[in-house]
Write a protein that holds these residues in place. Structure first.
Motif, short mmCIF file in Angstrom:
data_model
loop_
_atom_site.label_atom_id
_atom_site.label_comp_id
_atom_site.label_asym_id
_atom_site.label_seq_id
_atom_site.Cartn_x
_atom_site.Cartn_y
_atom_site.Cartn_z
N UNK A 37 20.38 11.89 15.47
CA UNK A 37 18.72 12.57 15.91
C UNK A 37 17.93 13.84 14.88
N UNK A 38 18.64 14.49 14.71
CA UNK A 38 17.87 15.41 13.81
C UNK A 38 17.61 14.48 12.58
N UNK A 39 17.77 13.30 12.08
CA UNK A 39 17.37 12.52 11.22
C UNK A 39 15.83 11.75 11.65
N UNK A 40 15.87 11.81 12.60
CA UNK A 40 14.78 10.59 13.50
C UNK A 40 13.86 12.07 13.39
N UNK A 41 13.88 13.31 13.67
CA UNK A 41 12.52 14.37 13.60
C UNK A 41 11.70 13.66 12.07
N UNK A 42 12.19 13.88 11.29
CA UNK A 42 11.82 13.64 9.60
C UNK A 42 10.81 12.00 10.13
N UNK A 43 9.88 12.28 9.35
CA UNK A 43 8.88 10.59 9.55
C UNK A 43 9.06 9.82 8.27
N UNK A 44 9.35 8.80 8.52
CA UNK A 44 9.34 8.29 7.35
C UNK A 44 8.28 7.30 6.72
N UNK A 45 7.69 6.77 6.14
CA UNK A 45 7.23 5.28 5.48
C UNK A 45 7.51 4.48 4.94
N UNK A 46 7.75 2.88 5.44
CA UNK A 46 8.35 2.31 5.76
C UNK A 46 7.16 1.04 3.67
N UNK A 47 7.47 1.58 2.73
CA UNK A 47 7.10 1.40 1.34
C UNK A 47 7.06 -0.24 1.11
N UNK A 48 8.65 -0.34 0.92
CA UNK A 48 9.06 -1.54 0.85
C UNK A 48 9.73 -2.75 1.79
N UNK A 124 7.27 14.06 2.73
CA UNK A 124 7.59 14.86 1.74
C UNK A 124 7.23 14.21 0.11
N UNK A 125 8.24 13.08 0.47
CA UNK A 125 8.50 12.14 -0.90
C UNK A 125 9.94 12.53 -1.54
N UNK A 126 10.68 13.27 -0.44
CA UNK A 126 11.55 14.69 -0.69
C UNK A 126 13.00 13.44 -0.52
N UNK A 127 13.21 12.52 0.60
CA UNK A 127 14.12 11.65 0.98
C UNK A 127 13.68 10.57 1.32
N UNK A 185 4.69 -1.94 0.40
CA UNK A 185 3.73 -2.18 1.13
C UNK A 185 2.59 -0.49 1.06
N UNK A 186 3.61 0.08 0.17
CA UNK A 186 2.61 1.87 -0.37
C UNK A 186 3.34 1.48 -1.75
N UNK A 187 2.49 0.91 -2.49
CA UNK A 187 3.10 0.68 -3.62
C UNK A 187 2.74 2.24 -5.21
N UNK A 188 1.68 3.67 -4.35
CA UNK A 188 1.54 4.70 -5.11
C UNK A 188 2.72 5.43 -4.75
N UNK A 189 3.25 5.28 -3.54
CA UNK A 189 4.38 6.26 -2.83
C UNK A 189 5.88 5.45 -3.23
N UNK A 190 6.06 4.22 -3.58
CA UNK A 190 6.53 3.83 -4.41
C UNK A 190 7.38 4.24 -5.85
N UNK A 191 6.05 3.99 -6.02
CA UNK A 191 6.08 4.72 -7.97
C UNK A 191 6.09 5.71 -8.08
N UNK A 192 5.65 6.61 -7.31
CA UNK A 192 5.80 8.29 -7.88
C UNK A 192 7.59 8.50 -6.96
N UNK A 193 8.68 7.83 -6.39
CA UNK A 193 9.85 8.32 -5.62
C UNK A 193 10.30 7.77 -6.22
N UNK A 194 10.32 6.41 -6.65
CA UNK A 194 12.12 5.67 -7.56
C UNK A 194 11.60 5.00 -8.56
N UNK A 195 10.48 4.95 -9.47
CA UNK A 195 10.49 4.71 -10.64
C UNK A 195 10.33 5.79 -11.22
#
Length: 195
Positions: A37-48, A124-127, A185-195
């Motif tokens: 439930x603590x992990x659910x408090x963090x908001x995630x955006x679907x990027x792929x 925040x692009x940390x998780x 779904x979000x190429x800029x965010x995906x590129x910043x974190x996983x590339x």
């Protein structure tokens, strides 16, 4: 009325203490739920998203059902052959079909193990939340730090990169990312974190 409710509360607290002592699994599952439930408090955006992951999960699940069916059919055929209900060599035919089918299903699903169906990145692009399909067709969600993800550009090129990428975590876990057939779904965010 207050005496009755306090009496019931004392009995419930005593019983819950006894249950917790007798069932350590209950404590672990409840504490795991709290952390989940603590992990659910963090908001995630679907990027792929990979829409064909359902088909891969179905293929992997069919292997499980085939093995269950084989484990029931082989002894059943052996018993019916012993009782002369089925013709001779029915047991061997059932064993051959069952084992061969299980091997074929396993070989077909082995290259699709740990296929990423969805990638989520926190605000925040940390998780990074990785939703993948395991060998038995179950969905596995894993939340990792962005530092644990080895950037795709830092990895050496492979011949299979034209079909799927092979991202890896620092603990050695390898995934398959069908970026060519999926939806970014979000190429800029995906590129910043996983590339």
């Amino acid at each position: 009325m207050r005496i009755g409710t306090s009496f019931v509360k004392n009995i419930l607290s005593h019983n819950s203490t006894w249950i917790a002592i007798r069932n350590p699994w209950l404590i672990r599952s409840c504490s795991a739920k709290v952390s989940h439930d603590h992990d659910r408090t963090e908001k995630f955006e679907t990027v792929f998203s990979f829409p064909f992951v359902r088909h891969i999960a179905t293929l992997n699940r069919m292997k499980f059902y085939h093995i269950i069916g084989t484990s029931l059919a082989i002894p059943g055929c052996g018993l019916l052959e012993t009782l002369s209900v089925l013709p001779e060599y029915s047991f061997l035919a059932a064993a051959y079909i069952g084992v061969t089918g299980a091997i074929l299903f396993s070989m077909a699903s082995l290259p699709l193990n740990n296929t990423i169906g969805f990638l989520y990145i926190s605000e925040d692009n940390k998780l990074i939340k990785i939703s993948s399909v395991d060998f038995w067709g179950r969905r596995r969600d894993r939340i990792v730090s962005a530092d644990e993800w080895i950037p795709l550009l830092d990895m050496k090129q492979k011949t299979m990169d034209a079909i799927y990428l092979s991202p890896q975590l620092t603990d050695g876990t390898k995934y398959k990312l069908f970026i060519k057939f999926g939806k970014v779904l979000n190429s800029t965010k995906m590129g910043q974190v996983i590339e």
